[in-house]
Scaffold this motif. Structure first.
Motif, PDB file in Angstrom:
ATOM      1  N   ALA A  20       0.862  -1.189   0.000  1.00 10.22           N
ATOM      2  CA  ALA A  20       0.000   0.000   0.000  1.00 10.22           C
ATOM      3  C   ALA A  20       0.894   1.234   0.000  1.00 10.22           C
ATOM      4  CB  ALA A  20      -0.909   0.008   1.234  1.00 10.22           C
ATOM      5  N   ASN A  66       5.217  -2.795   2.487  1.00  8.07           N
ATOM      6  CA  ASN A  66       5.036  -4.148   1.971  1.00  8.07           C
ATOM      7  C   ASN A  66       5.183  -5.186   3.077  1.00  8.07           C
ATOM      8  OD1 ASN A  66       6.798  -2.602  -0.351  1.00  8.07           O
ATOM      9  ND2 ASN A  66       5.133  -3.794  -1.195  1.00  8.07           N
ATOM     10  N   GLU A  88      -9.293  -6.028  -0.980  1.00 14.14           N
ATOM     11  CA  GLU A  88      -8.809  -4.788  -1.606  1.00 14.14           C
ATOM     12  C   GLU A  88      -9.943  -3.773  -1.744  1.00 14.14           C
ATOM     13  OE1 GLU A  88      -5.208  -6.291  -4.568  1.00 14.14           O
ATOM     14  OE2 GLU A  88      -7.193  -5.916  -5.417  1.00 14.14           O
ATOM     15  N   ARG A  93      -9.498   0.019  -2.640  1.00 13.44           N
ATOM     16  CA  ARG A  93      -8.681  -0.112  -3.843  1.00 13.44           C
ATOM     17  C   ARG A  93      -9.451   0.330  -5.068  1.00 13.44           C
ATOM     18  NH1 ARG A  93      -4.379  -3.463  -6.192  1.00 13.44           N
ATOM     19  NH2 ARG A  93      -4.088  -2.473  -8.210  1.00 13.44           N
ATOM     20  N   ARG A  95      -8.723   0.636  -9.232  1.00 19.93           N
ATOM     21  CA  ARG A  95      -7.790   0.271 -10.298  1.00 19.93           C
ATOM     22  C   ARG A  95      -7.896   1.304 -11.413  1.00 19.93           C
ATOM     23  NH1 ARG A  95      -5.791  -4.823  -9.441  1.00 19.93           N
ATOM     24  NH2 ARG A  95      -6.833  -5.933  -7.749  1.00 19.93           N
ATOM     25  N   LYS A  98      -2.070   0.714 -14.693  1.00 19.84           N
ATOM     26  CA  LYS A  98      -1.039  -0.230 -14.259  1.00 19.84           C
ATOM     27  C   LYS A  98      -0.005   0.464 -13.385  1.00 19.84           C
ATOM     28  CE  LYS A  98       2.326  -3.493 -16.104  1.00 19.84           C
ATOM     29  NZ  LYS A  98       1.912  -4.822 -15.771  1.00 19.84           N
ATOM     30  N   ASN A  99       0.300  -0.161 -12.245  1.00 16.91           N
ATOM     31  CA  ASN A  99       1.287   0.339 -11.281  1.00 16.91           C
ATOM     32  C   ASN A  99       0.897   1.668 -10.638  1.00 16.91           C
ATOM     33  OD1 ASN A  99       3.048  -1.891 -11.645  1.00 16.91           O
ATOM     34  ND2 ASN A  99       3.846  -0.939 -13.497  1.00 16.91           N
ATOM     35  N   ARG A 102      -1.948   3.023  -4.722  1.00 20.17           N
ATOM     36  CA  ARG A 102      -3.103   2.244  -4.261  1.00 20.17           C
ATOM     37  C   ARG A 102      -3.180   2.178  -2.748  1.00 20.17           C
ATOM     38  NH1 ARG A 102      -0.284  -1.639  -8.030  1.00 20.17           N
ATOM     39  NH2 ARG A 102       1.578  -0.682  -7.458  1.00 20.17           N
ATOM     40  N   ASP A 105      -2.797  -3.497  -2.226  1.00 15.52           N
ATOM     41  CA  ASP A 105      -2.578  -4.441  -3.311  1.00 15.52           C
ATOM     42  C   ASP A 105      -2.298  -5.792  -2.662  1.00 15.52           C
ATOM     43  OD1 ASP A 105      -2.171  -5.422  -5.904  1.00 15.52           O
ATOM     44  OD2 ASP A 105      -0.048  -4.912  -5.894  1.00 15.52           O
ATOM     45  N   ASP A 107      -1.462  -9.710  -3.731  1.00 13.11           N
ATOM     46  CA  ASP A 107      -1.103 -10.590  -4.844  1.00 13.11           C
ATOM     47  C   ASP A 107      -0.880 -11.998  -4.331  1.00 13.11           C
ATOM     48  OD1 ASP A 107      -1.045  -8.658  -6.925  1.00 13.11           O
ATOM     49  OD2 ASP A 107       0.937  -7.992  -6.279  1.00 13.11           O
ATOM     50  N   HIS A 125       3.573 -15.940  -9.121  1.00 13.68           N
ATOM     51  CA  HIS A 125       3.364 -14.562  -9.563  1.00 13.68           C
ATOM     52  C   HIS A 125       4.566 -14.121 -10.400  1.00 13.68           C
ATOM     53  CE1 HIS A 125       2.841 -10.213  -9.441  1.00 13.68           C
ATOM     54  NE2 HIS A 125       1.572 -10.469  -9.150  1.00 13.68           N
TER      55      HIS A 125
END
Length: 168
Positions: A20, A66, A88, A93, A95, A98-99, A102, A105, A107, A125
């Motif tokens: 985040a 992270n 999320e 969250r 969207r 891309k990238n 946020r 996230d 995954d 991943h």
């Protein structure tokens, strides 16, 4: 007693990356860990400490917080992904691109030793073996975790040693 012993049923070992960088990232990652612990047919086994990392891809955004969590679950990979998307969304969250920055996230990194290539899910991943913000917390909690096609997490750390990552 492990979740396997509690249930008597076979459980999958899954690893989830959390990140985040909007709002209160550390609080959001902690809240996501709490919500992971509440998933049905799943047990939060352990999680790494929190780390701070620079953004990858789109660089003009705040640093990330992270972590990586280990779950034992009876949920299928697809059902687990649906649950991650729901967490999320619950934590705001959006969207946009891309990238993008946020609020959260999540995954799915690994699900046992499963290899999947579908439009909705790729396991392991992609690029996880190239990113310190994934490998360092993963190796902290599961140095023996095997990334299919790449090797043992702890042995891959030298390949990301040039990426800055700070424990919080």
């Amino acid at each position: 007693m492990t979740p396997n012993e509690r249930s008597g049923l076979t459980m999958a070992r899954a690893f989830i990356a959390l990140g985040a960088n909007l709002g209160r990232p550390g609080v959001q990652v902690q809240r996501a860990l709490e919500l992971l612990a509440l998933l049905p047919q799943s047990w939060l086994v352990k999680h790494s400490r929190l780390y701070s990392s620079s953004p990858v891809g789109f660089a003009d955004q705040p640093d990330f917080v992270n972590a990586v969590a280990e779950l034992e679950t009876r949920l299928s990979p697809d059902a687990l992904m649906e649950s991650l998307f729901a967490i999320e969304a619950l934590l705001g969250r959006m969207r946009t691109f891309k990238n993008a920055p946020r609020t959260l996230d999540l995954d799915l990194l690994l699900y046992d030793d499963l290899i999947v290539r579908s439009p909705d899910l790729i396991l392991p991943h992609p690029r996880m073996h190239e990113r310190a913000f994934v490998l360092v917390p993963l190796a902290e909690i599961a140095p023996d975790a095997v990334i299919p096609g790449h090797g043992v997490a702890a042995r891959l750390l030298s390949g990301v040693a040039d990426q800055l990552l700070f424990p919080l």
